[in-house]
Scaffold this active site. Structure first.
Site, PDB file in Angstrom:
ATOM      1  N   SER A 201       0.815  -1.215   0.000  1.00 17.68           N
ATOM      2  CA  SER A 201       0.000   0.000   0.000  1.00 17.68           C
ATOM      3  C   SER A 201       0.855   1.274   0.000  1.00 17.68           C
ATOM      4  CB  SER A 201      -0.919   0.010   1.221  1.00 17.68           C
ATOM      5  OG  SER A 201      -1.643  -1.190   1.297  1.00 17.68           O
TER       6      SER A 201
HETATM    7  N1  SAH Z   1      -0.730  -4.779   3.854  1.00 11.72           N
HETATM    8  C1  SAH Z   1      -0.213  -5.259   2.602  1.00 11.72           C
HETATM    9  C2  SAH Z   1      -1.271  -5.137   1.528  1.00 11.72           C
HETATM   10  C3  SAH Z   1      -1.198  -6.246   0.552  1.00 11.72           C
HETATM   11  S1  SAH Z   1      -2.467  -6.231  -0.672  1.00 11.72           S
HETATM   12  C4  SAH Z   1       1.015  -4.487   2.198  1.00 11.72           C
HETATM   13  O1  SAH Z   1       1.047  -3.262   2.395  1.00 11.72           O
HETATM   14  O2  SAH Z   1       1.923  -5.093   1.629  1.00 11.72           O
HETATM   15  C5  SAH Z   1      -3.768  -7.124   0.139  1.00 11.72           C
HETATM   16  C6  SAH Z   1      -3.475  -8.548   0.494  1.00 11.72           C
HETATM   17  O3  SAH Z   1      -4.684  -9.132   1.008  1.00 11.72           O
HETATM   18  C7  SAH Z   1      -3.021  -9.435  -0.657  1.00 11.72           C
HETATM   19  O4  SAH Z   1      -1.762  -9.969  -0.358  1.00 11.72           O
HETATM   20  C8  SAH Z   1      -4.114 -10.510  -0.739  1.00 11.72           C
HETATM   21  O5  SAH Z   1      -3.628 -11.779  -1.104  1.00 11.72           O
HETATM   22  C9  SAH Z   1      -4.668 -10.513   0.673  1.00 11.72           C
HETATM   23  N2  SAH Z   1      -6.014 -11.050   0.858  1.00 11.72           N
HETATM   24  C10 SAH Z   1      -7.100 -10.921   0.058  1.00 11.72           C
HETATM   25  N3  SAH Z   1      -8.167 -11.566   0.585  1.00 11.72           N
HETATM   26  C11 SAH Z   1      -7.740 -12.112   1.774  1.00 11.72           C
HETATM   27  C12 SAH Z   1      -8.372 -12.897   2.794  1.00 11.72           C
HETATM   28  N4  SAH Z   1      -9.640 -13.258   2.716  1.00 11.72           N
HETATM   29  N5  SAH Z   1      -7.630 -13.256   3.880  1.00 11.72           N
HETATM   30  C13 SAH Z   1      -6.326 -12.907   3.962  1.00 11.72           C
HETATM   31  N6  SAH Z   1      -5.675 -12.173   3.019  1.00 11.72           N
HETATM   32  C14 SAH Z   1      -6.370 -11.782   1.945  1.00 11.72           C
END
Ligand code: SAH
Length: 215
Positions: A59
């Site tokens: 993000s």
């Molecule tokens: N906080 C992270 C954001 C990653 S993007 C950062 O800044 O790097 C969002 C993430 O949520 C992705 O890696 C995706 O695989 C995950 N995601 C989506 N649905 C999910 C779920 N139901 N449970 C856990 N993770 C999930």
């Protein structure tokens, strides 16, 4: 410009809108470049999201600061994060809370995040693979819950894991654009606040979005 100078400049800029000094201090101490794939490292301190593989993103620093600030952490909390991704937001939370429980559905991302977080010496992070139920009910109730993927509405499964008085921050909207919402769990009617527009990858799950066929 070296990473330390670039980091200082980014945090100074965030300081014009982010007022929680603890959040800014936490972000000043974390090398974001280590959470970004090597080809994009030169962009690690631009205030933008970056691809981390498998169509997911780390993000934007401003959004990370805004969401973390909204959780109002003081150091004693147990926090749940949905969407470990790169692990950068996990590290920010680990600096500010007692324990972070983080859940990710893509094992390859969890593995990379785990290595970086271990190498940086974090000992207050529990990592789990996502199951059918959103979040991690075994560790509930949480003082704070942060969802770093967008949902069509706030999933009841997650509100159920929030302690009374606890804060849940989640992007709510369409697959393409969302509003950052903060829920404070109260005995009667939960308090809901809007923190502004944002754009996140989709939260996948029963009470969220189906996995898209075309990514
Ligand atoms: N906080 C992270 C954001 C990653 S993007 C950062 O800044 O790097 C969002 C993430 O949520 C992705 O890696 C995706 O695989 C995950 N995601 C989506 N649905 C999910 C779920 N139901 N449970 C856990 N993770 C999930």
């Amino acid at each position: 410009m070296d990473f330390t100078t670039a980091r200082t400049r980014l945090i100074d800029n965030l300081g014009s809108e982010i007022t929680d000094k603890r959040v800014l201090a936490a972000m000043s101490g974390i090398p974001r470049e280590l959470f970004v794939p090597v080809p994009s490292r030169h962009l690690a301190y631009e205030d933008i999201p970056l691809p981390i593989g498998l169509e997911q993103t780390i993000s934007q620093p401003f959004i990370i600061a805004l969401m973390t600030q909204a959780l109002a952490l003081t150091g004693v909390e147990t926090v749940l994060e949905i969407g470990t991704g790169s692990g950068y937001q996990t590290a920010v939370l680990a600096e500010l809370a007692r324990l972070v429980v983080t859940v990710e559905r893509l094992p390859a991302l969890s593995a990379t995040a785990r290595k970086v977080l271990d190498d940086l010496g974090y000992r207050n992070i529990e990592m789990h693979s996502a199951t059918e139920t959103l979040g991690w009910p075994d560790g509930a109730p949480y003082h704070a819950i942060l969802v770093t993927a967008g949902a069509p509405r706030v999933p009841p499964d997650l509100l159920a894991q929030l302690a009374l008085g606890g804060r849940l921050v989640i992007p709510v909207g369409t697959r393409h654009v969302q509003e950052l919402q903060k829920f404070t769990r109260r005995e009667k009617k939960n308090l809901v606040e809007n923190l502004g527009g944002c754009r996140f990858v989709s939260l996948i799950g029963k009470s969220a979005w189906e996995e898209a066929k075309n990514g």
